[in-house]
Enzyme design. Sequence first.
Site, PDB file in Angstrom:
ATOM      1  N   ASN A 103       0.845  -1.190   0.000  1.00  0.00           N
ATOM      2  CA  ASN A 103       0.000   0.000   0.000  1.00  0.00           C
ATOM      3  C   ASN A 103       0.887   1.248   0.000  1.00  0.00           C
ATOM      4  O   ASN A 103       1.965   1.247   0.589  1.00  0.00           O
ATOM      5  CB  ASN A 103      -0.877  -0.085   1.266  1.00  0.00           C
ATOM      6  CG  ASN A 103      -1.559   1.210   1.592  1.00  0.00           C
ATOM      7  OD1 ASN A 103      -0.992   2.063   2.248  1.00  0.00           O
ATOM      8  ND2 ASN A 103      -2.778   1.346   1.124  1.00  0.00           N
TER       9      ASN A 103
ATOM     10  N   CYS B 227      -5.941  -2.806  -2.290  1.00  0.00           N
ATOM     11  CA  CYS B 227      -6.824  -2.271  -1.251  1.00  0.00           C
ATOM     12  C   CYS B 227      -7.893  -1.332  -1.832  1.00  0.00           C
ATOM     13  O   CYS B 227      -8.726  -0.821  -1.095  1.00  0.00           O
ATOM     14  CB  CYS B 227      -5.998  -1.527  -0.208  1.00  0.00           C
ATOM     15  SG  CYS B 227      -4.997  -0.228  -0.943  1.00  0.00           S
TER      16      CYS B 227
END
Length: 187
Positions: free
Chosen positions: A131, A164
């Site tokens: 991320n 995500c």
Amino acid sequence: MLKETNAENGSRHILLCLSGSISAYKAASLASALVKDGHEVQCAATESALQFIGPAALEGITRKPLKKELFAESSEIEHIELARWADLILLYPASAATIARLRAGLAEDLVSAIFLANNFQSPYWIAPAMNSRMLEHPATQENINILMKWGARIIETETGTLACGETGTGRLVEPETIHAMIKELFG
Ligand SMILES: Cc1cc2nc3c(=O)[nH]c(=O)nc-3n(C[C@H](O)[C@H](O)[C@H](O)COP(=O)(O)O)c2cc1C
């Protein structure tokens, strides 16, 4: 600097290390392309990596048993032998946690122990995948900078949609891109 091993027929020993990222499935495509090029590919994985990809895929593609144990039932000291064997070690994907372990010099699992045992005798490439906020965190940035200073090649992440759902940096470099880089390395 490349070792002189296996250079004659163009076949090289590539040690493909996987750590725990959702992008670990991409390692199967990369392994397949490298095997098709005639290289010997050996996979080693952290325990977390095997939450994301099963050993059967990697073993079927490479035709070699996956290595995951530091304390394997073998007469060889695996991390030393594997580090010696490799003409290139590629950590693909490299998780934030494994990057931190390498930077700390911990040798608690097979993948981290291989990193220390290689000591940059063969090229060591790291392809982060995470991320954006994890990647941009000062902890990760500092870890990456130190590993680069020591001699590791950091393969820049791509920008795009992340697992995500967010958009940003941190996407694992595509198998085709890293495959081309490896072709260039081995001429
Ligand atoms: C669904 C899921 C996806 C994950 N993806 C990533 C990732 O892409 N990058 C990362 O650094 N960590 C990711 N993690 C966290 C790591 O798997 C976790 O930190 C793990 O302990 C890493 O272990 P390892 O570095 O020993 O392989 C993810 C966790 C989950 C549950």
